[in-house]
Write an enzyme that holds these catalytic residues in place. Structure first.
Site, short mmCIF file in Angstrom:
data_model
loop_
_atom_site.label_atom_id
_atom_site.label_comp_id
_atom_site.label_asym_id
_atom_site.label_seq_id
_atom_site.Cartn_x
_atom_site.Cartn_y
_atom_site.Cartn_z
N ASN A 166 0.86 -1.18 0.00
CA ASN A 166 0.00 0.00 0.00
C ASN A 166 0.90 1.23 0.00
O ASN A 166 1.47 1.58 1.03
CB ASN A 166 -0.90 -0.03 1.25
CG ASN A 166 -1.74 1.23 1.37
OD1 ASN A 166 -1.86 2.01 0.43
ND2 ASN A 166 -2.32 1.43 2.54
N TRP A 167 1.02 1.86 -1.15
CA TRP A 167 1.96 2.99 -1.28
C TRP A 167 1.39 4.27 -0.66
O TRP A 167 2.08 5.26 -0.57
CB TRP A 167 2.30 3.22 -2.75
CG TRP A 167 3.16 2.15 -3.37
CD1 TRP A 167 3.66 1.04 -2.75
CD2 TRP A 167 3.62 2.09 -4.73
NE1 TRP A 167 4.41 0.29 -3.65
CE2 TRP A 167 4.39 0.91 -4.88
CE3 TRP A 167 3.45 2.90 -5.85
CZ2 TRP A 167 4.99 0.54 -6.08
CZ3 TRP A 167 4.05 2.53 -7.05
CH2 TRP A 167 4.82 1.37 -7.16
N LYS A 168 0.11 4.25 -0.29
CA LYS A 168 -0.54 5.45 0.28
C LYS A 168 -0.29 6.66 -0.62
O LYS A 168 -0.33 6.52 -1.83
CB LYS A 168 -0.05 5.67 1.72
CG LYS A 168 -0.12 4.41 2.57
CD LYS A 168 0.04 4.67 4.03
CE LYS A 168 0.10 3.36 4.78
NZ LYS A 168 -0.04 3.51 6.20
N HIS B 271 -9.51 0.91 4.55
CA HIS B 271 -8.25 1.10 5.27
C HIS B 271 -8.51 2.03 6.46
O HIS B 271 -9.32 2.95 6.36
CB HIS B 271 -7.18 1.68 4.34
CG HIS B 271 -5.82 1.68 4.95
ND1 HIS B 271 -5.42 2.64 5.85
CD2 HIS B 271 -4.79 0.82 4.82
CE1 HIS B 271 -4.18 2.37 6.25
NE2 HIS B 271 -3.77 1.26 5.64
N GLU C 18 -7.00 4.44 7.61
CA GLU C 18 -6.81 5.89 7.35
C GLU C 18 -8.02 6.47 6.63
O GLU C 18 -8.36 7.64 6.82
CB GLU C 18 -5.51 6.10 6.56
CG GLU C 18 -4.30 5.87 7.46
CD GLU C 18 -3.06 5.37 6.75
OE1 GLU C 18 -3.00 5.42 5.51
OE2 GLU C 18 -2.13 4.91 7.46
N GLU D 282 -5.71 -5.45 10.22
CA GLU D 282 -4.70 -4.44 10.52
C GLU D 282 -5.06 -3.70 11.81
O GLU D 282 -5.89 -2.78 11.78
CB GLU D 282 -4.62 -3.41 9.39
CG GLU D 282 -4.28 -3.98 8.04
CD GLU D 282 -3.66 -2.90 7.14
OE1 GLU D 282 -2.49 -3.06 6.78
OE2 GLU D 282 -4.34 -1.90 6.84
N GLY E 188 2.19 1.71 10.90
CA GLY E 188 3.18 2.79 10.84
C GLY E 188 3.82 3.14 12.17
O GLY E 188 4.45 4.18 12.30
N SER F 189 3.10 -2.63 10.43
CA SER F 189 4.54 -2.65 10.73
C SER F 189 5.23 -3.97 10.36
O SER F 189 6.17 -4.40 11.04
CB SER F 189 4.79 -2.29 12.21
OG SER F 189 4.35 -0.96 12.47
N GLY G 182 2.76 -1.28 4.36
CA GLY G 182 2.82 0.14 4.04
C GLY G 182 4.26 0.57 3.83
O GLY G 182 4.84 0.40 2.76
C1 PEP Z 1 -0.86 -0.06 6.02
O1 PEP Z 1 -0.91 1.15 5.86
O2 PEP Z 1 -1.73 -0.81 5.55
C2 PEP Z 1 0.28 -0.60 6.77
C3 PEP Z 1 0.22 -1.84 7.16
O3 PEP Z 1 1.29 0.27 7.03
P1 PEP Z 1 2.70 -0.11 7.74
O4 PEP Z 1 3.20 -1.38 7.11
O5 PEP Z 1 3.59 1.07 7.43
O6 PEP Z 1 2.42 -0.28 9.18
#
Ligand code: PEP
Length: 269
Positions: free
Chosen positions: A8-10, A105, A107, A183, A189, A227, A248
């Site tokens: 997921n490049w956001k 997601h 966010e 998640e 993050g 993470s 992410g």
């Molecule tokens: C995500 O945004 O879906 C995610 C898992 O981010 P990260 O790996 O940076 O925790």
């Protein structure tokens, strides 16, 4: 079961130039990584989810590779066209070459107040256009601390149950066109992760709940996200309840992303 590792490049990278550089690194690393050879890539499906603006170009670069392309969201207003300024429909996403979309997601839930109702609409639009759905669920830190994880998840999974009730003709598509990504919001993050045993138990609950919705959902793919990185991927990959990862930060570097994919590819041998 085939594993999935999804990046997921956001809202990254900042420029088309940087997107191309990341793709150059990814394609070069894949062709030189023995573990990600043809056989192994069949064991672990890799997918990336760029911003809308980069979707068509990324898909163009990846169309002769085994890497799939996903959107990070779609419009809930219409599956096709309409007066919805700023939105991007499932049909437009498919036209740009993506075959999947992330939905729900944390966010999006947090910054765009996405509710079960709006996510149900999005899911209907996605699957009506044959766009696969990576449906994200997970509890906040406060909910985790007060042991409400399973209750929160049950409430979020009610979208799937309602989808089945409202769209019985699309139920056949779900085993291959729906992936759940668990998640925990507090792990995204932050560098904090639940134990593998905690994730495993939660995935078991998710799989059992989905199987209770319909017999055909008895073997659904459930990914862990939060993470995941090159150092901890092996421990998650070793658990049979964890079918892959939604990544992410670590997906923005080809090396760490492929190390994670390799961990899941080898675990599924
Ligand atoms: C995500 O945004 O879906 C995610 C898992 O981010 P990260 O790996 O940076 O925790």
């Amino acid at each position: 079961m085939q594993a999935w590792v999804i990046g997921n490049w956001k809202q990254n990278p900042a420029t088309s130039h940087d997107v191309n550089a990341l793709l150059d690194d990814l394609c070069a690393a894949i062709s030189t990584t023995k573990q990600m050879s043809h056989d192994n890539s069949a064991r672990c499906q890799i997918m990336v989810a760029p911003s809308f603006i980069h979707l068509a170009a990324v898909n163009g670069r990846l169309k002769d590779t085994s890497i799939l392309c996903a959107a990070q969201d779609i419009s809930g207003h219409s599956a096709s066209v309409g007066a919805y300024t700023g939105e991007c429909s499932a049909q437009q996403i498919v036209d740009a070459g993506a075959t999947w979309t992330i939905l729900g997601h944390s966010e999006r839930r947090q910054y765009h107040q996405e509710s079960n109702d709006s996510l149900l609409q999005k899911m209907i639009h996605a699957l009506s256009q044959d766009l696969g759905v990576v449906f994200c669920i997970g509890e906040s830190q406060a909910q985790y601390d007060t042991k409400q994880t399973l209750e929160v998840i049950d409430n979020q999974l009610a979208v799937i149950k309602e989808f089945i009730t409202q769209q019985p003709e699309l139920i056949e598509a779900l085993p291959t066109r729906l992936i759940i990504a668990y998640e925990p919001v507090w792990a995204i993050g932050t560098g904090k992760v639940p134990t593998v045993a905690e994730v495993s138990a939660t995935h078991k609950h998710i799989k059992r709940t989905l199987a209770g919705f319909a017999d055909s959902l008895s073997n659904m793919t459930v990914l862990y996200g939060g993470s995941v990185n090159a150092d901890n991927a092996n421990s998650f990959a070793a658990d049979p309840m964890i079918d892959g990862a939604l990544v992410g930060g670590a997906s923005l570097k080809a090396d760490s992303f492929l190390t994670i994919a390799t961990a899941f590819s080898q675990a599924s041998i």
